[in-house]
Design a protein around this motif. Structure first.
Motif, PDB file in Angstrom:
ATOM      1  N   VAL A 806      43.505  29.652  29.620  1.00 16.52           N
ATOM      2  CA  VAL A 806      42.999  30.498  30.697  1.00 16.52           C
ATOM      3  C   VAL A 806      43.330  31.943  30.353  1.00 16.52           C
ATOM      4  CG1 VAL A 806      43.028  30.959  33.170  1.00 16.52           C
ATOM      5  CG2 VAL A 806      43.464  28.635  32.337  1.00 16.52           C
ATOM      6  N   ALA A 807      42.319  32.804  30.342  1.00 15.97           N
ATOM      7  CA  ALA A 807      42.548  34.210  30.003  1.00 15.97           C
ATOM      8  C   ALA A 807      43.632  34.792  30.902  1.00 15.97           C
ATOM      9  CB  ALA A 807      41.255  34.999  30.155  1.00 15.97           C
ATOM     10  N   PRO A 808      44.487  35.659  30.367  1.00 19.60           N
ATOM     11  CA  PRO A 808      45.655  36.138  31.118  1.00 19.60           C
ATOM     12  C   PRO A 808      45.341  36.697  32.491  1.00 19.60           C
ATOM     13  CG  PRO A 808      45.818  36.802  28.833  1.00 19.60           C
ATOM     14  CD  PRO A 808      44.462  36.189  28.992  1.00 19.60           C
ATOM     15  N   ASP A 809      44.315  37.530  32.626  1.00 24.85           N
ATOM     16  CA  ASP A 809      44.032  38.129  33.930  1.00 24.85           C
ATOM     17  C   ASP A 809      43.516  37.095  34.924  1.00 24.85           C
ATOM     18  OD1 ASP A 809      44.873  40.578  33.037  1.00 24.85           O
ATOM     19  OD2 ASP A 809      42.868  41.316  32.562  1.00 24.85           O
ATOM     20  N   VAL A 810      42.767  36.111  34.417  1.00 26.61           N
ATOM     21  CA  VAL A 810      42.313  35.028  35.295  1.00 26.61           C
ATOM     22  C   VAL A 810      43.521  34.254  35.813  1.00 26.61           C
ATOM     23  CG1 VAL A 810      40.981  32.897  35.429  1.00 26.61           C
ATOM     24  CG2 VAL A 810      40.112  34.833  34.105  1.00 26.61           C
ATOM     25  N   GLU A 811      44.433  33.948  34.921  1.00 28.20           N
ATOM     26  CA  GLU A 811      45.623  33.193  35.293  1.00 28.20           C
ATOM     27  C   GLU A 811      46.459  33.970  36.306  1.00 28.20           C
ATOM     28  OE1 GLU A 811      48.686  30.406  32.814  1.00 28.20           O
ATOM     29  OE2 GLU A 811      48.241  32.386  32.001  1.00 28.20           O
ATOM     30  N   ALA A 812      46.539  35.299  36.117  1.00 26.50           N
ATOM     31  CA  ALA A 812      47.357  36.116  37.003  1.00 26.50           C
ATOM     32  C   ALA A 812      46.790  36.176  38.413  1.00 26.50           C
ATOM     33  CB  ALA A 812      47.486  37.531  36.435  1.00 26.50           C
ATOM     34  N   ARG A 813      45.477  35.975  38.555  1.00 21.68           N
ATOM     35  CA  ARG A 813      44.840  36.067  39.867  1.00 21.68           C
ATOM     36  C   ARG A 813      44.871  34.758  40.642  1.00 21.68           C
ATOM     37  NH1 ARG A 813      40.641  38.792  36.905  1.00 21.68           N
ATOM     38  NH2 ARG A 813      39.316  36.934  37.101  1.00 21.68           N
ATOM     39  N   ARG A 814      45.316  33.672  40.020  1.00 22.61           N
ATOM     40  CA  ARG A 814      45.178  32.361  40.633  1.00 22.61           C
ATOM     41  C   ARG A 814      46.541  31.724  40.895  1.00 22.61           C
ATOM     42  NH1 ARG A 814      40.108  30.118  40.177  1.00 22.61           N
ATOM     43  NH2 ARG A 814      41.003  28.046  40.446  1.00 22.61           N
ATOM     44  N   ASP A 815      46.551  30.870  41.919  1.00 22.19           N
ATOM     45  CA  ASP A 815      47.756  30.102  42.228  1.00 22.19           C
ATOM     46  C   ASP A 815      47.755  28.762  41.522  1.00 22.19           C
ATOM     47  OD1 ASP A 815      48.663  32.081  43.963  1.00 22.19           O
ATOM     48  OD2 ASP A 815      47.493  31.267  45.635  1.00 22.19           O
TER      49      ASP A 815
END
Length: 839
Positions: A806-815
């Motif tokens: 999962v791309a880092p920014d996508v991962e950072a936005r999700r729980d």
């Protein structure tokens, strides 16, 4: 002139006669000029024998101009034992000088010599060259037209094209170097032993029982001159060895170290001896002879160059500019460091033998050249001895221990056909290159072969007309650079991924023998040549990638979606560029051309917009030379270089007129032609320093470099991804890929695009045990997508798929991790990769 032996080195007449006899036997035994030439050339150059040395040099010019064989001597210059070939500061060195008698057989000059010192890791060996008095020539040619270069004392010198070591550059005498010792002592002998004793590899070889190096799974391209602060192969070897030590100890890598992790191959940009400026003091000058003594001012070359401006002479030797110690051992040490990693890494040499810089005219026999071309001089591949020399230079270079060869510009290997009045591709010669085998550490093998061939480039319609498969079809084991890898692709431009879809689709369908990837030394350079308008309205630059040109170009050549697409879905061998991985600067650098340097800089004027932030220019460690010339701010420099670029065409590149025009403008400096030359030199060196990656080590973001590394490790764990995708409508060119398995794979983009170019793909492993699903926003506005809904005629089981990457920014936005049956929002450059085990 006197040709009797003086000093320590001396002629061995019987052994010299044996060389002549062998020459004649080869000529008599071989059927055809080319066969004889290949056999002869393999024995030429300088070789260390049991108790003496032999030297053989092709000298057709001496024969053509009737220079008597007895008038030519081998000049041997033996340095003191403590001479340091790694010192870049010019200094005067005294040599013991000997003149050794030679004999001629046909067009070759031979000598067997006792007493020459062989170069090793610890000492500089004897230097050698042929010398003669031009007054002895029987022709009426002027001295300037005779072979070799005439010194201040009137003696002409002829150099060895096949030199193994040129510590003071391609325009200096060669060094007798003990390659046999280096081969016997190399630290990676077990690596080659394993290659040669791999029973399965040998048994399945289609190459006369010789093992062929397997293709890599993924590869990174490295420019040795900017990869480390040392700018040397020794520095690069130390860096690689340090990563190996950490891996073995289980220690974490730094974010910068991660930029080279996860690959199983490294492609070195060319490490061949380079041309030199004819108007500048060289690294070898002022040779003064006095009987059995001589002095010269010497220095290890400190050239700034991207590597492709080669003169062909000494091509088999490593480039001294990237040898910190001045010893060829550094090249072997780097290769051994790569082979000695916990997961061995292959080394691919970038071999540029499709042309010669004009400087080669001063160094090689006239018969080497066909005439001027786009990059200097066309080589005369039709001449049997030239053909044999070029092939043997390839062999000698690769015998330092390379696993693979990338043939630069294969479309440039051409010959003139008088019947058609056209230059035609010399595919027979490219086949000869393919037939060259290597022998390293006692193992003979065939390297992994890669061609760069964009024919019919540079024809105006080459982008449409090139299939990038011509040589794959002739040599099915070979690889070619793919259509998304060739020089002119610019992913920083908006609609790149939409307009290039047809080419990317070709990669998916038939790319198993392509080297893929959007970032390399050429594509990044081409990207920095694009104009950046003052207004962002209506321009084609992809501003979704960032808020400034430097941010845009960094993310264009290195972003999670591109990395995941190339490494986790598409076939072939993905190749990245280290400067792009590190989001460091890169530009076209060469300080080796007095005539065209100013124009080259003018062509690079947009580099400031794309690569140099104002705060970077203001930093004390950057652009020191240009600041010393009067360009105190980035704005000063930007105004000047853009004005310079605007003067090139109207003046037909007349530097006096250019300087006069620039003097009328309100600029930070008032230039004259000499200033323009100094400015170009300063630019090249400052840009090279700025691009040195040691400046950018601490600027790496661990989330980004860690994700990119995991993407590459994902591919390493799935080598089957190299095969072409089994698509329903796969072209016949790769029909055999799907002949034995169902069309299980899918690749497409979401239609309508609606402002976002969303690529998606589904692959199944050949054994049916695993499925990989990719979705990425390649360009455009952020968009929500439910991955599973993109596949109309397949039914990805949501319960079977887990989010693997999962791309880092996508991962950072999700729980929680994304799922194939739930919407995920992807901005430009973001992607998700899912994996499912199939029962």
């Amino acid at each position: 002139m006197t040709t009797g032996a003086t000093g320590r080195a001396r002629s061995l007449p019987e052994e010299t006669a044996a060389l002549v006899d062998r020459h004649e036997r080869i000529r008599a035994a071989r059927d055809g000029e080319f066969a004889a030439a290949k056999a002869l050339v393999s024995e030429l150059g300088a070789h260390v024998r049991d108790d003496h040395a032999t030297v053989g040099i092709w000298t057709p010019g001496l024969v053509e101009h009737d220079v008597p064989a007895g008038a030519v001597a081998l000049e041997v210059l033996t340095p003191p034992a403590d001479a340091d070939p790694g010192e870049t500061a010019p200094r005067e060195v005294s040599f013991e000088r000997s003149l050794v008698e030679t004999r001629r057989a046909g067009e070759v000059t031979y000598a067997a010599v006792e007493g020459m010192a062989a170069g090793t890791r610890d000492r500089l060996g004897s230097l050698y060259q042929l010398v003669y008095d031009p007054a002895d020539a029987g022709s009426d040619a002027a001295p300037a037209d005779l072979p070799g270069e005439v010194g201040e004392d009137g003696l002409a010198t002829v150099q060895d094209p096949l030199a193994d070591s040129v510590p003071f550059g391609a325009f200096a005498p060669a060094e007798l170097y003990d390659r046999g010792r280096l081969d016997r002592e190399r630290e990676d002998r077990e690596y080659f032993d394993a290659l040669g004793t791999d029973a399965e590899r040998v048994a399945t070889s289609a190459d006369d029982g010789l093992p062929r190096v397997d293709p890599a799974t993924s590869m990174v391209e490295i420019h040795p001159g900017t990869a480390t602060a040392a700018g040397s192969l020794a520095g690069l070897a130390e860096f690689v060895a340090g990563i190996g030590d950490k891996r073995r100890a289980g220690e974490p890598l730094t974010p910068f170290e991660e930029t080279v992790a996860g690959y199983d191959a490294v492609q070195l940009m060319p490490v061949e001896p380079l041309t030199e400026r004819s108007d500048a003091a060289g690294s070898w000058r002022g040779l003064s002879r006095d009987g059995d003594a001589a002095t010269a001012t010497v220095a290890r070359p400190d050239k700034v160059n991207w590597g492709y401006d080669v003169v062909v002479r000494g091509f088999g030797a490593p480039c001294p500019s990237v040898l910190e110690s001045g010893r060829p051992d550094e090249l072997v040490d780097f290769i051994a460091a790569c082979h000695g990693l916990p997961e061995p890494v292959k080394v691919v040499f970038d071999v540029a033998l499709g042309h010669a810089d004009d400087g080669g005219l001063r160094l090689l026999p006239d018969r080497f050249f066909h005439g001027p071309g786009m990059y200097g001089q066309h080589l005369n591949y039709l001449d049997p001895m030239v053909r044999a020399h070029v092939l043997d230079l390839q062999r000698r270079k690769m015998d330092w221990g390379a696993d693979g060869i990338r043939v630069d510009g294969a479309q440039d290997f051409r010959n003139y056909n008088p019947e058609t009045d056209e230059m035609e591709h010399d595919d027979a010669f490219l086949a000869e290159m393919d037939a060259v085998t290597q022998e390293v550490a006692g193992t003979e093998y065939r390297p992994w072969l890669i061609y760069e061939d964009g024919r019919p480039w540079p024809r105006h319609d080459w982008e449409l007309a090139s299939t990038y498969r011509t040589l794959i079809e002739r040599h099915p084991h070979s690889f070619q650079w793919s259509p998304i890898t060739f020089a002119h692709n610019k992913p920083a431009m908006l609609t790149f991924w939409a307009s290039k879809w047809w080419r990317v689709r070709e990669v998916a369908a038939m790319g198993r023998n392509w080297v893929t990837g959007v970032a390399n030394h050429d594509t990044v350079r081409r990207g920095t040549q694009v104009d950046v308008p003052e207004s962002w309205e209506g321009d084609p630059i992809n501003r979704y990638l960032g808020d400034s040109p430097p941010e845009i170009i960094d993310r264009a050549y290195d972003n999670p979606a591109t990395n995941a697409l190339l490494h986790c879905l598409l076939p072939g061998v993905p190749m990245d560029f280290l400067n792009a991985n590190a989001r460091g600067p890169w530009g076209f650098v060469r300080d080796t051309d007095a005539e065209w340097n100013v124009k080259v800089v003018a062509d690079e004027h947009n580099l400031l917009d794309w690569q140099v932030r104002p705060e970077h220019y203001a930093a004390d460690e950057h652009f020191r030379r240009l600041k010393a010339l009067g360009f105190e701010t980035r704005g000063d420099l930007d105004a000047f270089v853009k004005a310079l670029a605007a003067t090139v065409d109207p003046t037909d590149y007349d530097r006096e007129t250019m300087a006069a025009m620039l003097s009328q403008l309100d600029l930070a400096v008032d230039p004259d032609p000499e200033f323009l030359d100094a400015f170009a030199d300063a630019w090249m060196r400052d840009v090279a320093d700025f691009a040195t990656l040691s400046h950018w080590r601490d600027a790496q973001a661990g989330e980004r470099t860690g994700f990119a590394r995991r993407v590459r490790e994902f591919r390493q764990a799935r080598p089957w991804l190299r095969e072409s995708m089994a698509l329903p409508d796969a072209p016949e060119v790769d029909a055999d890929v799907t002949a034995d398995r169902a069309a299980t794979d899918r690749f497409g983009y979401r239609e309508p695009t609606d402002g976002s170019v969303l690529y998606y793909g589904l692959r199944e492993s050949p054994d049916g045990g695993e499925r990989v699903l990719f979705v990425g926003n390649m360009e455009g506005a952020a968009a929500s997508v439910t991955p599973g809904e993109l596949f109309d005629d397949v039914d990805p089981d949501p319960a079977a798929f887990d989010a693997a990457l999962v791309a880092p920014d996508v991962e950072a936005r999700r729980d929680s991790a994304p799922a194939v049956d739930r919407p995920v929002r992807l901005a430009t450059g973001e992607a998700v990769v899912f994996v499912a085990d199939v029962e």
